[in-house]
Design a protein around this motif. Structure first.
Motif, mmCIF file in Angstrom:
data_model
loop_
_atom_site.group_PDB
_atom_site.id
_atom_site.type_symbol
_atom_site.label_atom_id
_atom_site.label_comp_id
_atom_site.label_asym_id
_atom_site.label_seq_id
_atom_site.Cartn_x
_atom_site.Cartn_y
_atom_site.Cartn_z
ATOM 1 N N ASP A 181 -45.545 -44.577 -46.372
ATOM 2 C CA ASP A 181 -45.075 -43.893 -45.156
ATOM 3 C C ASP A 181 -46.021 -42.759 -44.737
ATOM 4 O O ASP A 181 -46.102 -42.416 -43.561
ATOM 5 C CB ASP A 181 -43.666 -43.319 -45.363
ATOM 6 C CG ASP A 181 -42.624 -44.411 -45.610
ATOM 7 O OD1 ASP A 181 -42.922 -45.586 -45.289
ATOM 8 O OD2 ASP A 181 -41.535 -44.098 -46.125
ATOM 9 N N ILE B 96 -39.648 -37.488 -36.674
ATOM 10 C CA ILE B 96 -38.741 -37.005 -35.623
ATOM 11 C C ILE B 96 -39.307 -35.739 -34.971
ATOM 12 O O ILE B 96 -39.324 -35.628 -33.744
ATOM 13 C CB ILE B 96 -37.308 -36.747 -36.175
ATOM 14 C CG1 ILE B 96 -36.819 -37.949 -37.001
ATOM 15 C CG2 ILE B 96 -36.348 -36.427 -35.043
ATOM 16 C CD1 ILE B 96 -36.821 -39.261 -36.275
ATOM 17 N N SER C 177 -32.405 -42.353 -38.492
ATOM 18 C CA SER C 177 -33.412 -43.254 -37.911
ATOM 19 C C SER C 177 -33.913 -44.247 -38.956
ATOM 20 O O SER C 177 -34.294 -45.371 -38.616
ATOM 21 C CB SER C 177 -34.574 -42.458 -37.328
ATOM 22 O OG SER C 177 -35.313 -41.838 -38.354
ATOM 23 N N ARG D 199 -29.109 -50.807 -47.995
ATOM 24 C CA ARG D 199 -29.701 -50.122 -49.144
ATOM 25 C C ARG D 199 -30.006 -51.084 -50.285
ATOM 26 O O ARG D 199 -30.156 -50.673 -51.426
ATOM 27 C CB ARG D 199 -28.800 -48.977 -49.594
ATOM 28 C CG ARG D 199 -28.337 -48.116 -48.432
ATOM 29 C CD ARG D 199 -28.231 -46.667 -48.755
ATOM 30 N NE ARG D 199 -29.498 -46.071 -49.104
ATOM 31 C CZ ARG D 199 -30.304 -45.407 -48.254
ATOM 32 N NH1 ARG D 199 -29.978 -45.277 -47.010
ATOM 33 N NH2 ARG D 199 -31.421 -44.879 -48.675
ATOM 34 N N TYR E 188 -34.817 -48.597 -38.941
ATOM 35 C CA TYR E 188 -35.918 -49.375 -39.516
ATOM 36 C C TYR E 188 -35.392 -50.348 -40.576
ATOM 37 O O TYR E 188 -35.867 -51.477 -40.704
ATOM 38 C CB TYR E 188 -36.976 -48.433 -40.110
ATOM 39 C CG TYR E 188 -37.725 -47.686 -39.033
ATOM 40 C CD1 TYR E 188 -38.792 -48.272 -38.367
ATOM 41 C CD2 TYR E 188 -37.338 -46.400 -38.641
ATOM 42 C CE1 TYR E 188 -39.460 -47.606 -37.350
ATOM 43 C CE2 TYR E 188 -37.993 -45.717 -37.630
ATOM 44 C CZ TYR E 188 -39.052 -46.331 -36.985
ATOM 45 O OH TYR E 188 -39.706 -45.688 -35.970
ATOM 46 N N GLY F 155 -35.546 -38.461 -40.342
ATOM 47 C CA GLY F 155 -36.505 -39.559 -40.481
ATOM 48 C C GLY F 155 -37.823 -39.075 -41.028
ATOM 49 O O GLY F 155 -37.869 -38.232 -41.930
ATOM 50 N N ARG F 156 -38.919 -39.627 -40.483
ATOM 51 C CA ARG F 156 -40.252 -39.264 -40.947
ATOM 52 C C ARG F 156 -41.085 -38.633 -39.828
ATOM 53 O O ARG F 156 -41.995 -37.870 -40.080
ATOM 54 C CB ARG F 156 -41.010 -40.515 -41.445
ATOM 55 C CG ARG F 156 -40.294 -41.330 -42.525
ATOM 56 C CD ARG F 156 -40.234 -40.557 -43.825
ATOM 57 N NE ARG F 156 -39.692 -41.350 -44.932
ATOM 58 C CZ ARG F 156 -38.428 -41.704 -45.055
ATOM 59 N NH1 ARG F 156 -37.545 -41.335 -44.153
ATOM 60 N NH2 ARG F 156 -38.016 -42.408 -46.097
HETATM 61 O O1 DC Z 1 -34.909 -42.474 -44.588
HETATM 62 P P1 DC Z 1 -34.951 -43.860 -45.235
HETATM 63 O O2 DC Z 1 -35.419 -43.796 -46.655
HETATM 64 O O3 DC Z 1 -33.650 -44.584 -45.080
HETATM 65 O O4 DC Z 1 -36.042 -44.676 -44.381
HETATM 66 C C1 DC Z 1 -36.411 -45.981 -44.694
HETATM 67 C C2 DC Z 1 -37.833 -46.275 -44.268
HETATM 68 O O5 DC Z 1 -37.918 -46.304 -42.843
HETATM 69 C C3 DC Z 1 -38.874 -45.303 -44.728
HETATM 70 O O6 DC Z 1 -39.443 -45.699 -45.967
HETATM 71 C C4 DC Z 1 -39.902 -45.318 -43.636
HETATM 72 C C5 DC Z 1 -39.159 -45.767 -42.417
HETATM 73 N N1 DC Z 1 -38.905 -44.694 -41.441
HETATM 74 C C6 DC Z 1 -39.889 -44.393 -40.554
HETATM 75 O O7 DC Z 1 -40.961 -44.977 -40.630
HETATM 76 N N2 DC Z 1 -39.678 -43.460 -39.590
HETATM 77 C C7 DC Z 1 -38.505 -42.812 -39.519
HETATM 78 N N3 DC Z 1 -38.317 -41.905 -38.547
HETATM 79 C C8 DC Z 1 -37.475 -43.093 -40.442
HETATM 80 C C9 DC Z 1 -37.712 -44.038 -41.415
#
Ligand code: DC
Length: 433
Positions: free
Chosen positions: A172, A131, A34, A90, A38, A128-129
């Motif tokens: 975050d 989920i 996810s 990235r 973003y 993700g953050r």
């Molecule tokens: O997992 P990642 O580091 O690739 O995610 C990049 C950014 O996306 C992270 O800093 C915050 C956001 N993100 C989010 O807010 N919610 C999610 N479910 C996944 C990522």
């Protein structure tokens, strides 16, 4: 049918992607990243020269955003305006801005809906953050991964990435909408002291305790990556691709490690060690669409004069630095092709990796495209240099994480000695595999 969702949450560089990828492969689900969604929206915002802090402009862009999220049977895929942005996700400027973009509630609403849509058609392991807390609060299968900030910073810089992990975590975790937190019912795993294998075993144990019906591997969908249709193979290329591919699999039990790291669309400079004449079609077989190769000038004789150009081979003079073929390759990369180069130039004499000429650094720096390091094992045994006889040796190809540089970084390599430095960086990445 009811589909299952495994939710994996945690801070940046905690090992979520590695974990989710491994679980998807082991348990037969689709891995959905996810964060990449973003990141993709952030890429589009920057690509349109919109200031990520200009919330109104971002919301306006969202209204007409042509974003399609799918999967290739094993991993999630993203297309925005018909472009696959994977190779850009990235970059430092994305790391820098993605937390700002993902704090905008309208962005989250749109992406959360797309994330939930996956469950209409497949089992998923989504990382993700939010989920476990927001996207799938009702799933019983939740894991929260953590690791010491120091370990996480090391992991990120080990990937060659510029990323301020703490800054991103702070943003975050403190945002108003869907902040990073341990979801109700999640099992917390600290992976600071664990290697990837141990972490995955621990996650499987936790999932079993949560009652996850460990899916049968046999039910797993065959992995069929989808690639850009406009690069469909021409029949003559396809014949070679198919013939060599079948031969490699049957004679040499071809094994590919890390295929999920391959950048499958857009321009890529594939840099590999060189062991035998088997190598170019071997690398060509990693992909489902055409690519460009180098071949010795002397091969362009008789039928070779017709056949090699059909297989997208560019003649190169091995006796002396050949500027015209380098220019052709840079042009091909700029046109969007994937190109294979052997930085060592000649095939290995003893199976070891030899010294590289600075050509690959020059090509990479001038073309400004992602670089994918790849290492071949066993081709020197299958067809040793100086021998016309093939042996039934096992061939393994290991794919490395792509090296993705910013325009400034590329530029910094064009100074004196820079091409050599970039070449060494690429060679080190190959040697590590
Ligand atoms: O997992 P990642 O580091 O690739 O995610 C990049 C950014 O996306 C992270 O800093 C915050 C956001 N993100 C989010 O807010 N919610 C999610 N479910 C996944 C990522």
């Amino acid at each position: 049918m009811t589909y299952h969702a495994i939710a994996i949450d945690g801070p940046a560089a905690s090992g979520k992607s590695t974990m989710a990828r491994a679980l998807a492969q082991r348990l037969g689900l689709v891995m959905v990243n996810s964060g990449a969604m973003y990141r993709a929206v952030t890429w589009k915002i920057l690509d349109e020269n919109i200031d990520p802090k200009d919330t109104a402009a971002v919301i306006k862009l969202l209204e007409n955003l042509d974003m399609v999220c799918g999967d290739d049977g094993l991993f999630s895929t993203i297309s925005i305006g018909g472009v696959n942005p994977e190779a850009f996700l990235r970059r430092p400027e994305i790391n820098e801005n993605v937390s700002t973009v993902s704090a905008i509630p309208q962005v989250r609403d749109k992406l959360v809906k797309m994330q939930r849509d996956y469950l209409q058609r497949t089992h998923v392991v989504m990382e993700g953050r939010d989920i476990g807390s927001i996207v799938f609060p009702d799933t019983p299968f939740k894991i929260y991964i953590d690791a010491d900030p120091e370990v996480r910073n090391q992991r990120r810089s080990g990937d060659g990435e510029v990323d301020s992990v703490e800054k991103r975590d702070a943003a975050d975790s403190s945002r108003a909408t869907a902040p990073l937190k341990v979801a109700d019912g999640a099992t917390v795993l600290d992976t600071s002291e664990l290697n990837a294998k141990q972490a995955i075993e621990a996650a499987i144990e936790a999932l079993k305790k949560q009652g996850f019906p460990i899916l049968e591997k046999a039910k797993k969908k065959a992995y069929q990556p989808v690639e850009e249709p406009h690069k469909m193979m021409r029949w003559i290329y396809w014949l070679g691709w198919l013939g060599f591919g079948a031969a490699y699999r049957s004679l040499f039990g071809l094994r590919i490690v890390g295929a999920e790291k391959l950048i499958r669309s857009g321009p890529v400079l594939v840099a590999s060690n060189h062991q035998s004449f088997l190598d170019p079609p071997l690398i060509g077989n990693l992909y489902q669409s055409e690519m460009v190769f180098f071949a010795r000038k002397t091969l362009f004789k008789g039928i070779g004069k017709w056949l090699y150009p059909q297989w997208n081979a560019i003649p190169i003079d091995q006796e002396k630095p050949d500027m015209s073929s380098m220019k052709t390759v840079i042009r091909k990369l700029k046109e969007g092709w994937r190109v294979l180069v052997f930085p060592e130039g000649a095939r290995t004499l003893d199976g070891e990796i030899g010294k590289a000429a600075p050509g690959v650094g020059l090509i990479a720096s001038k073309a400004g495209v992602p670089i994918q390091p790849v290492r071949i094992y066993g081709a020197d045994k299958a067809l040793p240099r100086g021998s016309g006889r093939m042996r039934l040796a096992r061939i393994t190809v290991v794919v490395g994480e792509p090296i993705i540089l910013t325009a400034e970084e590329f530029k910094s390599y064009s100074r004196k000695g820079g091409y050599e430095e970039l070449t060494n960086r690429i060679m080190d990445a190959i040697k590590e595999l």
